[in-house]
Design an enzyme around this catalytic site. Structure first.
Site, PDB file in Angstrom:
ATOM      1  CB  ILE A  11      -8.728  -4.477   1.611  1.00 20.10           C
ATOM      2  CG1 ILE A  11      -8.690  -5.919   1.089  1.00 20.10           C
ATOM      3  CG2 ILE A  11      -8.618  -4.463   3.142  1.00 20.10           C
ATOM      4  CD1 ILE A  11      -7.371  -6.628   1.366  1.00 20.10           C
ATOM      5  CB  THR A  37      -9.081   1.666  -0.635  1.00 19.16           C
ATOM      6  OG1 THR A  37      -9.734   1.182   0.550  1.00 19.16           O
ATOM      7  CG2 THR A  37      -9.541   0.856  -1.836  1.00 19.16           C
ATOM      8  CG  ASN A  86      -9.152  -3.305   8.001  1.00 20.77           C
ATOM      9  OD1 ASN A  86      -9.017  -3.950   9.043  1.00 20.77           O
ATOM     10  ND2 ASN A  86      -8.315  -2.312   7.683  1.00 20.77           N
ATOM     11  CE1 TYR A 151     -12.631   0.057  17.090  1.00 23.82           C
ATOM     12  CE2 TYR A 151     -12.827  -1.420  18.961  1.00 23.82           C
ATOM     13  CZ  TYR A 151     -12.428  -1.176  17.661  1.00 23.82           C
ATOM     14  OH  TYR A 151     -11.852  -2.181  16.934  1.00 23.82           O
ATOM     15  CE  LYS A 155     -14.447  -2.067  14.487  1.00 30.18           C
ATOM     16  NZ  LYS A 155     -14.196  -2.370  13.062  1.00 30.18           N
TER      17      LYS A 155
END
Length: 277
Positions: A11, A37, A86, A151, A155
């Protein structure tokens, strides 16, 4: 369960207080071995002495860092069963005036960071004819709102990339899952506010400063979904034998899905009223 029989989950972005940190705990609770991580090991210090976690420093904006983290993981654990992309950053401000360097940084983390991990891990998963890649998107893609265009665009690109990968990686036995969070309680509001304070003084948008500043903490109201609740639901879905291609949960996820299907004129009217523009 023997250590080497556990699913290995890597992750990104597991700093304390964030979604990744909660996901790490939720996967560990399901008897997974979690490669947690973050750019700093100190930000994950509460995992330090827990054998369920293998900690790695990882900066997703650096190809060298990605290669080092993955090679170390494979050398130590022998495999990666699930990759969870993530790690992400916010970028709040009017698109006409946000410095291009800030937009580039946003895409470098949110989009290219995920792609760096994917390109690094796919050969390994393809060789085993199994694996899962989980990309954390955003419900704002369904109805982009003012003051966070960079942003949302990053995404939206990640959503498109995920849809393509789902088809391209299917022949190799790799599942690709798009997780679309609603308003989830985390430290993203503080991070967004901190990055906004470094923005230049607006020229055209001075009168909107208060509304833009409020956008930084939009997802962090008292009614936002607790991070642990989001993480538990997400992990339960990801660990299914046949996981869905798309899973959305959290406050406002239903409302934003409805917004997506509204005529643009109606959606624009609602958003203009809500965001004072």
């Amino acid at each position: 369960m023997d250590l080497y029989e556990k699913r290995v989950v890597l992750i990104t972005g597991c700093s304390g207080g964030g979604i990744g940190h909660a996901l790490a705990r939720a996967f560990a609770a399901k008897n997974c071995l979690v490669v947690a991580t973050a750019r700093s090991l100190a930000s994950m210090s509460d995992f330090q002495d827990d054998p369920q976690f293998f900690l790695q420093e990882l900066d997703v904006s650096s190809g060298e860092s990605v290669r080092h983290a993955l090679s170390t993981t494979l050398e130590k654990l022998g495999r990666i069963d699930i990759l969870v992309n993530n790690a992400g950053v916010q970028c709040v401000g009017p698109l006409a005036e946000v410095p291009l360097s800030a937009i580039e940084q946003t895409f470098n983390t949110n989009l290219y960071g995920a792609l760096r991990l994917i390109q690094a891990v796919v050969p390994h998963m393809a060789s085993r004819k199994k694996g899962k890649i989980v990309n954390i998107g955003s419900v704002t893609v369904l109805a982009p709102v003012p003051w966070a265009g960079a942003y949302t665009a990053s995404k939206a690109a990640l959503h498109a990339l995920t849809d393509t990968l789902r088809l391209e990686l299917r022949p190799f036995g790799i599942d690709v899952i798009n997780i679309v969070p609603g308003a989830i309680k985390s430290n993203i509001g503080n991070s967004a506010s901190a990055s906004y304070s470094k923005m230049p003084e607006w020229k055209l948008y001075k009168q909107f400063d208060e509304a833009i500043r409020a956008r930084a903490n939009l997802s962090q109201s008292l009614k936002s979904t607790p991070t642990e609740e989001f993480a538990e639901k997400t992990v339960n879905v990801v660990l299914k034998d046949n996981p869905p291609a798309w899973f959305s949960t959290g406050r406002l996820s239903t409302a934003m899905s409805i917004m997506y299907h509204l005529p643009l004129s109606v959606r624009d009217f609602i958003l203009r009223k809500r965001f004072n523009c």
